[in-house]
Motif scaffolding. Structure first.
Motif, PDB file in Angstrom:
ATOM      1  N   PHE A  29      -0.760  -2.772  -3.072  1.00 23.46           N
ATOM      2  CA  PHE A  29      -2.129  -2.869  -3.582  1.00 23.46           C
ATOM      3  C   PHE A  29      -2.326  -1.811  -4.674  1.00 23.46           C
ATOM      4  N   LEU A  30      -3.070  -2.181  -5.710  1.00 22.23           N
ATOM      5  CA  LEU A  30      -3.205  -1.324  -6.886  1.00 22.23           C
ATOM      6  C   LEU A  30      -4.649  -0.907  -7.132  1.00 22.23           C
ATOM      7  N   ASN A  31      -5.489  -0.949  -6.094  1.00 22.46           N
ATOM      8  CA  ASN A  31      -6.894  -0.561  -6.235  1.00 22.46           C
ATOM      9  C   ASN A  31      -7.052   0.945  -6.362  1.00 22.46           C
ATOM     10  N   VAL A  32      -8.160   1.344  -6.976  1.00 17.42           N
ATOM     11  CA  VAL A  32      -8.517   2.764  -7.002  1.00 17.42           C
ATOM     12  C   VAL A  32      -8.888   3.198  -5.580  1.00 17.42           C
ATOM     13  N   ARG A  33      -8.632   4.467  -5.275  1.00 19.51           N
ATOM     14  CA  ARG A  33      -8.836   4.939  -3.899  1.00 19.51           C
ATOM     15  C   ARG A  33     -10.319   5.047  -3.526  1.00 19.51           C
ATOM     16  N   GLY A  84      -0.055   2.430  -6.263  1.00 23.28           N
ATOM     17  CA  GLY A  84       0.261   2.020  -4.905  1.00 23.28           C
ATOM     18  C   GLY A  84       0.235   3.161  -3.899  1.00 23.28           C
ATOM     19  N   LEU A  85      -0.290   4.315  -4.305  1.00 27.69           N
ATOM     20  CA  LEU A  85      -0.403   5.454  -3.387  1.00 27.69           C
ATOM     21  C   LEU A  85      -1.837   5.521  -2.879  1.00 27.69           C
ATOM     22  N   HIS A  86      -2.020   5.372  -1.570  1.00 31.07           N
ATOM     23  CA  HIS A  86      -3.373   5.218  -1.016  1.00 31.07           C
ATOM     24  C   HIS A  86      -3.616   6.183   0.134  1.00 31.07           C
ATOM     25  N   THR A  87      -4.874   6.201   0.582  1.00 30.93           N
ATOM     26  CA  THR A  87      -5.225   6.963   1.765  1.00 30.93           C
ATOM     27  C   THR A  87      -4.883   6.134   3.007  1.00 30.93           C
ATOM     28  N   LEU A  93      -6.341  -3.086   5.829  1.00 28.01           N
ATOM     29  CA  LEU A  93      -5.486  -4.256   5.617  1.00 28.01           C
ATOM     30  C   LEU A  93      -5.009  -4.841   6.944  1.00 28.01           C
ATOM     31  N   ALA A  94      -4.748  -3.973   7.916  1.00 29.74           N
ATOM     32  CA  ALA A  94      -4.308  -4.475   9.215  1.00 29.74           C
ATOM     33  C   ALA A  94      -5.353  -5.409   9.809  1.00 29.74           C
ATOM     34  N   GLU A  95      -6.612  -5.030   9.670  1.00 28.69           N
ATOM     35  CA  GLU A  95      -7.690  -5.875  10.188  1.00 28.69           C
ATOM     36  C   GLU A  95      -7.872  -7.124   9.341  1.00 28.69           C
ATOM     37  N   MET A  96      -7.837  -6.959   8.024  1.00 27.87           N
ATOM     38  CA  MET A  96      -8.105  -8.076   7.115  1.00 27.87           C
ATOM     39  C   MET A  96      -6.995  -9.122   7.145  1.00 27.87           C
ATOM     40  N   GLN A  97      -5.747  -8.688   7.379  1.00 30.21           N
ATOM     41  CA  GLN A  97      -4.612  -9.592   7.218  1.00 30.21           C
ATOM     42  C   GLN A  97      -4.059 -10.149   8.527  1.00 30.21           C
ATOM     43  N   VAL A  98      -4.554  -9.668   9.666  1.00 27.71           N
ATOM     44  CA  VAL A  98      -3.874  -9.965  10.930  1.00 27.71           C
ATOM     45  C   VAL A  98      -3.800 -11.454  11.224  1.00 27.71           C
ATOM     46  N   VAL A  99      -4.868 -12.204  10.980  1.00 27.79           N
ATOM     47  CA  VAL A  99      -4.868 -13.634  11.302  1.00 27.79           C
ATOM     48  C   VAL A  99      -3.927 -14.398  10.369  1.00 27.79           C
ATOM     49  N   ALA A 100      -4.016 -14.122   9.077  1.00 29.95           N
ATOM     50  CA  ALA A 100      -3.165 -14.834   8.116  1.00 29.95           C
ATOM     51  C   ALA A 100      -1.687 -14.562   8.380  1.00 29.95           C
ATOM     52  N   ARG A 101      -1.355 -13.322   8.695  1.00 27.26           N
ATOM     53  CA  ARG A 101       0.060 -12.984   8.925  1.00 27.26           C
ATOM     54  C   ARG A 101       0.574 -13.594  10.232  1.00 27.26           C
ATOM     55  N   ALA A 102      -0.317 -13.775  11.198  1.00 28.84           N
ATOM     56  CA  ALA A 102       0.099 -14.393  12.458  1.00 28.84           C
ATOM     57  C   ALA A 102       0.327 -15.895  12.312  1.00 28.84           C
ATOM     58  N   HIS A 103      -0.310 -16.498  11.282  1.00 25.55           N
ATOM     59  CA  HIS A 103      -0.211 -17.958  11.104  1.00 25.55           C
ATOM     60  C   HIS A 103       0.083 -18.286   9.635  1.00 25.55           C
ATOM     61  N   LEU A 112      -9.445  14.679  -5.952  1.00 28.18           N
ATOM     62  CA  LEU A 112      -8.367  14.517  -4.979  1.00 28.18           C
ATOM     63  C   LEU A 112      -7.082  14.204  -5.735  1.00 28.18           C
ATOM     64  N   ALA A 113      -6.134  15.083  -5.615  1.00 24.69           N
ATOM     65  CA  ALA A 113      -4.908  14.935  -6.389  1.00 24.69           C
ATOM     66  C   ALA A 113      -4.058  13.795  -5.856  1.00 24.69           C
ATOM     67  N   GLY A 114      -3.254  13.254  -6.727  1.00 27.30           N
ATOM     68  CA  GLY A 114      -2.268  12.284  -6.307  1.00 27.30           C
ATOM     69  C   GLY A 114      -0.982  13.001  -5.917  1.00 27.30           C
ATOM     70  N   VAL A 115       0.082  12.255  -5.811  1.00 22.91           N
ATOM     71  CA  VAL A 115       1.382  12.837  -5.505  1.00 22.91           C
ATOM     72  C   VAL A 115       2.282  12.604  -6.714  1.00 22.91           C
ATOM     73  N   ARG A 116       2.613  13.695  -7.378  1.00 16.77           N
ATOM     74  CA  ARG A 116       3.426  13.617  -8.601  1.00 16.77           C
ATOM     75  C   ARG A 116       2.820  12.636  -9.593  1.00 16.77           C
ATOM     76  N   GLY A 117       1.510  12.731  -9.716  1.00 15.89           N
ATOM     77  CA  GLY A 117       0.818  11.891 -10.693  1.00 15.89           C
ATOM     78  C   GLY A 117       0.528  10.477 -10.229  1.00 15.89           C
ATOM     79  N   ARG A 118       0.948  10.115  -9.025  1.00 22.77           N
ATOM     80  CA  ARG A 118       0.751   8.760  -8.525  1.00 22.77           C
ATOM     81  C   ARG A 118      -0.548   8.696  -7.711  1.00 22.77           C
ATOM     82  N   THR A 119      -1.362   7.662  -7.991  1.00 21.35           N
ATOM     83  CA  THR A 119      -2.618   7.469  -7.276  1.00 21.35           C
ATOM     84  C   THR A 119      -2.721   5.995  -6.852  1.00 21.35           C
TER      85      THR A 119
END
Length: 307
Positions: A132-136, A282-285, A292-302, A271-278
């Motif tokens: 995922f490439l969203n802002v944090r 693809g570097l997230h909190t 994502l675990a909640e949002m994707q659980v049904v789709a990934r199960a089926h 809030l700093a990134g890690v070596r310039g990555r934010t």
């Protein structure tokens, strides 16, 4: 001549012959059916797809956070308003994810043979957090209503400035999505600004909460204006917008709200990134993984299911 629609009939507008009501065709299975998705001249498909993922992921994650307010808002009117804002963002995300898949099909995750999942759903439900490439700013927990309004104010002011410029993109799909999105984001920004002002000038407790909310998210405010290499390239190609170019405009608009509310701009280190990555890299909190675990659980199960 298009068949005249009976506006007294709620269903005639949906089933009648005037297709112009649909911004992007009439096929619910493919949001870009009938739309020219060829690449503008001189534009790299991979860059355009990556840029679309950035725009779409911002909207998708923010939308999911706002849906968490369903049945929990201070009153029914705000419950409906937040749900509608979430739906607007979800619609933007779906269209731009579809655009990403059309620009470069290789970005779409591979699914089991026979899966009916469309490309935009595959991108939403079958990517891991590092893809995922969203802002944090959009991924943290909602907090209370004051914190949500502070975040929505900053996010919608920034995204509106981006979409206003993106409406003149050389990419016809992004230009159309942005033109529609400008109307939506204008409402989102004004809604959040009104609530920010109301809470800040309300009781001591409401003011404390909205100020604490603003302070809590401000460390991620600066990341909104850092221009990723891909954003720079698509901006130079006339199809995207460099976020750094909207910083001054957003700053002025936010200051107007802060000044009217009697709220001082927070002085919180970024809030700093890690070596310039934010988030754009693809570097997230940790919060995004749980979301994502909640949002994707049904789709990934089926993965062969349809709904």
């Amino acid at each position: 001549m298009a068949e005249e629609v009976d506006h007294e009939n709620a269903y005639d507008g949906l089933l009648g012959g005037d297709d112009s009501q649909w911004a992007f065709g009439t096929d619910f299975e493919d949001p870009l059916a009938g739309v020219d998705t060829s690449l503008p001249g001189g534009v790299d498909g991979r860059d355009l797809a990556t840029y679309c993922l950035m725009l779409a992921d911002d909207a998708l994650v923010m939308s999911h956070r706002l849906t968490e307010w369903c049945s929990r808002a201070p009153d029914l009117e705000e419950d409906i308003a937040l749900a509608n804002i979430a739906l607007d963002l979800l619609g933007q995300s779906r269209l731009v994810l579809a655009r990403a898949a059309a620009a470069d099909p290789s970005v779409v995750p591979a699914l089991p043979e026979g899966s009916p999942v469309p490309p935009e759903d595959a991108l939403a439900f079958f990517r891991d957090d590092r893809e995922f490439l969203n802002v944090r700013l959009v991924e943290g927990d909602n907090g209370d209503f004051g914190r949500t309004m502070a975040r929505l104010l900053v996010f919608s002011t920034w995204r509106l400035a981006l979409l206003e410029r993106l409406a003149s993109s050389r990419d016809h799909v992004l230009a159309a999505v942005a033109a529609k999105g400008v109307k939506e984001m204008t409402y989102h920004r004004d809604y959040a600004a009104r609530w920010f002002l109301t809470l800040a000038r309300g009781t001591d407790e409401s003011r404390r909460r909205v100020v604490e909310g603003l302070t809590g998210i401000w460390s991620l405010h600066g990341e909104l204006f850092v221009t990723h290499d891909v954003e720079r390239r698509v901006a130079d190609a006339g199809v995207g917008v460099a976020p750094g170019d909207v910083a001054a405009e957003v700053d002025v608009l936010l200051e107007q709200v802060f000044s009217a509310s009697g709220v001082e701009r927070p002085t919180v280190p970024p809030l700093a990134g890690v070596r310039g990555r934010t988030g754009r890299h693809g570097l997230h909190t940790e919060a995004l993984s749980h979301l994502l675990a909640e949002m994707q659980v049904v789709a990934r199960a089926h993965p062969r299911g349809s709904w």
